[in-house]
Design an enzyme around this catalytic site. Structure first.
Site, PDB file in Angstrom:
ATOM      1  N   PRO A 114       0.831  -1.204   0.000  1.00 42.79           N
ATOM      2  CA  PRO A 114       0.000   0.000   0.000  1.00 42.79           C
ATOM      3  C   PRO A 114       0.870   1.261   0.000  1.00 42.79           C
ATOM      4  O   PRO A 114       1.845   1.355   0.738  1.00 42.79           O
ATOM      5  CB  PRO A 114      -0.796  -0.118   1.309  1.00 42.79           C
ATOM      6  CG  PRO A 114      -0.785  -1.571   1.641  1.00 42.79           C
ATOM      7  CD  PRO A 114       0.535  -2.078   1.149  1.00 42.79           C
ATOM      8  N   GLU A 115       0.517   2.211  -0.873  1.00 44.73           N
ATOM      9  CA  GLU A 115       1.227   3.476  -0.920  1.00 44.73           C
ATOM     10  C   GLU A 115       0.360   4.540  -0.255  1.00 44.73           C
ATOM     11  O   GLU A 115      -0.687   4.236   0.316  1.00 44.73           O
ATOM     12  CB  GLU A 115       1.563   3.817  -2.376  1.00 44.73           C
ATOM     13  CG  GLU A 115       2.435   2.749  -3.040  1.00 44.73           C
ATOM     14  CD  GLU A 115       2.794   3.058  -4.480  1.00 44.73           C
ATOM     15  OE1 GLU A 115       2.878   4.254  -4.837  1.00 44.73           O
ATOM     16  OE2 GLU A 115       2.986   2.108  -5.264  1.00 44.73           O
TER      17      GLU A 115
END
Length: 278
Positions: free
Chosen positions: A2-3
Site C-alpha cells: 500500500p502506498e
C-alpha cells in the site's frame, strides 16, 4: 505494498469506524509484529482500558492516538484492518485483535507477516526509526515547488525514479505512483536529478499532488490484495495510465508503453511523452 493513497483511505475508514472506542483487551498471536515495547504482555497492558482518540497518517504509517500513547502501524506488503463483531469467525492470518468494550473488534490481518506495530509515548513517537527520517508530506499544504526544489538540490546525483522511491526525499510514494507521476510530468525515469530544470521540478510537484489526490478520491489502487477499512477495493487501478500497461498504446500519443527496470523496480513509461535524457 500500500502506498500513500491506500494508507490514507484506510486511515479515513478507521477514523470513522474506531475513534471513540475503548480497548478492553488485546490479543496478539504473532509476536514479531510488535516491535515496541519488547515485551508483548507490556504492549497489551499499555493499551488496555485506553480509548482511540484519533487516527492520523505520516507517509505510509498509520498513527493511532491512544491516551498518552501513539500506536504506530506500518502495513508493509499486505497488512489490513477490519472491524468485526466479537461473535464473527476470526479469519486465518489474523495476528492482532483489539477487543473493544462495545462488543466489536478491530482485527489486523497480514498474510505476508511483514507489518509492524510500535507503541510509544506521544511525545516520542516521531523519533521512531523510519518515521523520523521521512521527507516532506506531499499532500500537506506546505509541500510547494520550492520545497521540492530544495530536496532536489540536496542530491548530487541519481536517477529521478530512485529518488522518488526514497522515503527520505518525499514521503509515501511507491512504484505505482512514481511511474504515474513521472508520466504526467513528462520526465523519463532515468533522468538525472541534477539535470532537472526549475520548470520540470514545478511540473513534478504538481503531478505528485494531483496524482495522489486523485487516487485518494478514488479510494486507492487495488492491484493485489488491498482493501480499505470497510473491506472494499479502490478504483484508481482503472485509471492508471502507464503502470501495468506495457505493450499498450500511450493514452496521450499512442506510442507503445515500455517496461524496463530502474532502481531495481519494474518501470513503465512512454518513450515519446517521456523522452530519454541526453
Amino acid at each position: 505494498m500500500p502506498e500513500l493513497p491506500e494508507v490514507e483511505t484506510v486511515r479515513r475508514g478507521l477514523e470513522a469506524l474506531v475513534v471513540g472506542k475503548t480497548i478492553e483487551r488485546v490479543t496478539v498471536t504473532l509476536g514479531r509484529i510488535i516491535r515496541k515495547p519488547d515485551d508483548i504482555e507490556e504492549f497489551k497492558l499499555i493499551l488496555q482500558g485506553l480509548t482511540i482518540e484519533e487516527v492520523k497518517r505520516r507517509g505510509k504509517y498509520l498513527l493511532f492516538g491512544v491516551g498518552p500513547y501513539t500506536l504506530v502501524s506500518h502495513l508493509r506488503m499486505e497488512g489490513r484492518y477490519g472491524l468485526y463483531r466479537a461473535d464473527e469467525e476470526v479469519e486465518k492470518h489474523t495476528h492482532v485483535i483489539f477487543h473493544f468494550t462495545d462488543g466489536t473488534e478491530l482485527r489486523y490481518k497480514d498474510v505476508r507477516q511483514f507489518g509492524t506495530m510500535d507503541v510509544l509515548p506521544r511525545e516520542d513517537f516521531s523519533e521512531l526509526p523510519g518515521l523520523h527520517e521521512l521527507g516532506p508530506e506531499p499532500l500537506d499544504e506546505s509541500f510547494t515547488p520550492d520545497v521540492l526544489r530544495k530536496q532536489v538540490h540536496k542530491r548530487r546525483s541519481g536517477k529521478i525514479k530512485a529518488l522518488l522511491l526514497d522515503q527520505t526525499f518525499v514521503a509515501g510514494l511507491g512504484n505505482i505512483y512514481v511511474d504515474e507521476v513521472l508520466f504526467v510530468s513528462g520526465i523519463h525515469p532515468e533522468a538525472n536529478v541534477t539535470r532537472l530544470t526549475d520548470e520540470q521540478i514545478g511540473k513534478l510537484q504538481r503531478a505528485i499532488v494531483d496524482v495522489l489526490t486523485h487516487s485518494v478520491n478514488l479510494g486507492g489502487s487495488s492491484i493485489k490484495s488491498y482493501v480499505n477499512g470497510y473491506g472494499s477495493e479502490g478504483q484508481m487501478q482503472h485509471e492508471l495510465r502507464v503502470y501495468g500497461h506495457e505493450g499498450e498504446p500511450c493514452p496521450v500519443c499512442g506510442t507503445e508503453i515500455v517496461k524496463s527496470r530502474v532502481a531495481g523496480r519494474g518501470t513503465h513509461f512512454c518513450p515519446t511523452c517521456q523522452p530519454q535524457p541526453d
